[in-house]
Design a protein around this motif. Structure first.
Motif, PDB file in Angstrom:
ATOM      1  N   ALA A 184      24.299  80.782 -60.010  1.00 43.45           N
ATOM      2  CA  ALA A 184      23.128  81.603 -59.683  1.00 43.45           C
ATOM      3  C   ALA A 184      22.482  82.131 -60.958  1.00 43.45           C
ATOM      4  O   ALA A 184      21.253  82.095 -61.113  1.00 43.45           O
ATOM      5  N   GLU A 185      23.315  82.598 -61.891  1.00 47.56           N
ATOM      6  CA  GLU A 185      22.785  83.120 -63.167  1.00 47.56           C
ATOM      7  C   GLU A 185      21.995  82.040 -63.898  1.00 47.56           C
ATOM      8  O   GLU A 185      20.880  82.274 -64.381  1.00 47.56           O
ATOM      9  N   ILE A 186      22.564  80.851 -63.972  1.00 45.84           N
ATOM     10  CA  ILE A 186      21.906  79.757 -64.700  1.00 45.84           C
ATOM     11  C   ILE A 186      20.575  79.411 -64.019  1.00 45.84           C
ATOM     12  O   ILE A 186      19.592  79.077 -64.675  1.00 45.84           O
ATOM     13  N   ALA A 187      20.556  79.522 -62.699  1.00 46.61           N
ATOM     14  CA  ALA A 187      19.322  79.221 -61.964  1.00 46.61           C
ATOM     15  C   ALA A 187      18.333  80.389 -61.991  1.00 46.61           C
ATOM     16  O   ALA A 187      17.241  80.298 -61.420  1.00 46.61           O
ATOM     17  N   GLY A 188      18.732  81.518 -62.631  1.00 49.88           N
ATOM     18  CA  GLY A 188      17.804  82.641 -62.782  1.00 49.88           C
ATOM     19  C   GLY A 188      17.960  83.744 -61.751  1.00 49.88           C
ATOM     20  O   GLY A 188      17.055  84.557 -61.573  1.00 49.88           O
ATOM     21  N   TYR A 189      19.099  83.765 -61.058  1.00 51.09           N
ATOM     22  CA  TYR A 189      19.322  84.810 -60.049  1.00 51.09           C
ATOM     23  C   TYR A 189      20.558  85.619 -60.415  1.00 51.09           C
ATOM     24  O   TYR A 189      21.486  85.103 -61.025  1.00 51.09           O
ATOM     25  N   SER A 190      20.571  86.896 -60.008  1.00 51.51           N
ATOM     26  CA  SER A 190      21.842  87.624 -60.028  1.00 51.51           C
ATOM     27  C   SER A 190      22.160  87.949 -58.569  1.00 51.51           C
ATOM     28  O   SER A 190      21.262  88.138 -57.754  1.00 51.51           O
ATOM     29  N   LEU A 191      23.451  87.978 -58.279  1.00 50.89           N
ATOM     30  CA  LEU A 191      23.846  88.104 -56.876  1.00 50.89           C
ATOM     31  C   LEU A 191      24.305  89.515 -56.544  1.00 50.89           C
ATOM     32  O   LEU A 191      25.071  90.114 -57.306  1.00 50.89           O
ATOM     33  N   ASP A 192      23.859  90.002 -55.388  1.00 48.88           N
ATOM     34  CA  ASP A 192      24.398  91.253 -54.858  1.00 48.88           C
ATOM     35  C   ASP A 192      25.611  90.874 -54.001  1.00 48.88           C
ATOM     36  O   ASP A 192      25.507  90.022 -53.114  1.00 48.88           O
TER      37      ASP A 192
END
Ligand code: SF4
Ligand code: SF4
Length: 398
Positions: A184-192
């Motif tokens: 997710a980080e690599i794709a530009g997201y941070s996860l809740d």
């Protein structure tokens, strides 16, 4: 009454018998969906016999029969409903099955057990051929610290993408959760990753304990109520069960709306990354990869080919397929505990299928299938590596 009506609509065509993994290993008509539908048509008097309980316990709830059924009968629902009539303990290892279900139902208890009891040191103290050692040896350590550090439990991350790792990735195989977070980080997201989430409830529902399953479902619906965006999953079994939450609240209009909203947000991680990102993974070494289809993804129209499409994006990886097509691995949650010989027979067919493609690596997208393959690799000294697809993808992006 309902069961009688169902039996009347069973065409006795036998399509379900051809696809049933249990029937392939133990060819008794009573173990097929057709056999079970017939038994449900008979009038019930008193408590179910041990023979009846044995027949209805011998099912992986894989969904293959439902997909093949010309009458679209809700076979797995009828089977779990029949299990709901069982007394508390039944079958091989009944107490262990109950304890596992109870432990899964309590995330606090599971976390404490992991912290207190499962360490490599303790595992190494077990006899070399101990089945318990084989199973526990598959787990990672130090479990709780890794998952809590790497997946920010309880932290609100500022965007509207959440993550439901499920019990295995959260407590016992945290590298799966960490890899999903990394993707997710690599794709530009941070996860809740809401800390209040717990077991999806599949084990409770499979045991016919609908009240227990409803309680767990409601806890999860509330745990994710602060956000409205997609809820990512990395386990096919959890995903398929989360999507059925509306079935559990049919008699409660208010909760039913919330359950439908929740189910509508659930998205399996392969589908999400295919649709929402342009990941370009590359393997450092040439690899032949065999993808093991989890039944819960394969038979429920949840984008069964999306994991394949993601693997095909990886540079330097050749995806191999068996001409015989996908096979069930025989894990089936607590089925593996109750019917170890049948489960082993189903796994043997599945492993022969995969080994025929001579892969370097088997990947899957279900925590249960992952454990079954890991255990099979150790027990049979299989000449290949086993991993979760999220881990392969994250490794190929770092
Ligand atoms: S759900 Fe799977 S194991 Fe159970 S009867 Fe159907 S095909 Fe067989
Ligand atoms: S496939 Fe469906 S209709 Fe045909 S025998 Fe099996 S349960 Fe009955």
């Amino acid at each position: 009454m309902v069961d009688r009506a169902i039996d009347l609509s069973c065409a006795k065509c036998g399509a379900c018998t051809v696809v049933c993994p249990v029937f392939r290993v133990d060819p008794r008509e009573s173990l097929t969906a057709r056999g079970k539908m017939h038994l449900l048509s008979l009038p019930f008097v008193g408590a179910p016999s041990r023979h009846f309980q044995d027949i209805f316990s011998q099912c992986l709830l894989c969904g293959a029969c439902e997909q093949a059924c010309s009458r679209h009968l809700p076979i797995t629902t009828l089977i779990t409903r029949a299990r709901g009539r069982f007394p508390q303990f039944y079958g091989a290892h009944p107490l262990q099955k109950t304890v596992v279900r109870k432990v899964l139902a309590s995330s606090g208890l599971l976390a404490n057990l992991v912290r207190a009891g499962i360490s490599l040191q303790r595992i190494n103290a077990l006899p070399v051929r101990s089945g318990l050692r084989l199973k526990l040896g598959l787990l990672e350590a130090p479990v709780a610290e890794v998952v809590e550090k790497e997946t920010c439990y309880g932290g609100k991350t500022g965007n509207d993408l959440s993550y439901f790792p499920g019990c295995l990735a959260r407590y016992l195989q945290p590298s799966v959760a960490a890899a999903t977070v990394r993707l997710a980080e690599i794709a530009g997201y941070s996860l809740d990753v809401p800390a209040a989430q717990g077991c999806c409830g599949l084990a409770a529902r499979a045991a016919g304990r609908e009240d227990e399953a409803r309680e767990l479902a409601w806890n999860n619906i509330q745990a994710f109520a602060e956000s409205t965006g997609p809820i990512l999953t990395s386990c096919a079994s959890c995903s398929s069960h989360l999507a059925t939450y509306p079935d559990l609240f049919q008699d409660d209009p208010e909760k039913s709306v919330k359950a439908r909203e929740f189910a509508g947000r659930v998205i399996e991680f392969c589908t999400f990354f295919l649709e929402q990102s342009d990941l370009k993974p590359s393997s450092r070494q040439a690899l032949k990869v065999f993808y093991h289809d989890p039944c819960h993804l394969r038979h429920r129209d949840w984008g069964r080919d999306n994991p394949r499409k993601l693997i095909d994006r990886i540079d330097n990886v050749e995806r191999v397929e068996s001409p015989a097509g996908p096979q069930c691995c025989g894990q089936g949650g607590l089925f593996q505990l109750g019917y170890p010989e049948t489960s082993a027979g189903i796994f043997q067919r599945c492993a022969d299928n995969g080994l025929g493609c001579a892969p370097d690596l088997v990947v899957t997208t279900c925590s249960g299938c992952l454990m079954q393959w890991q255990q099979g690799k150790v027990e049979h000294d299989l000449p290949l590596a086993v991993s979760h697809l999220a881990i392969l993808l994250a490794d190929c992006l770092d």
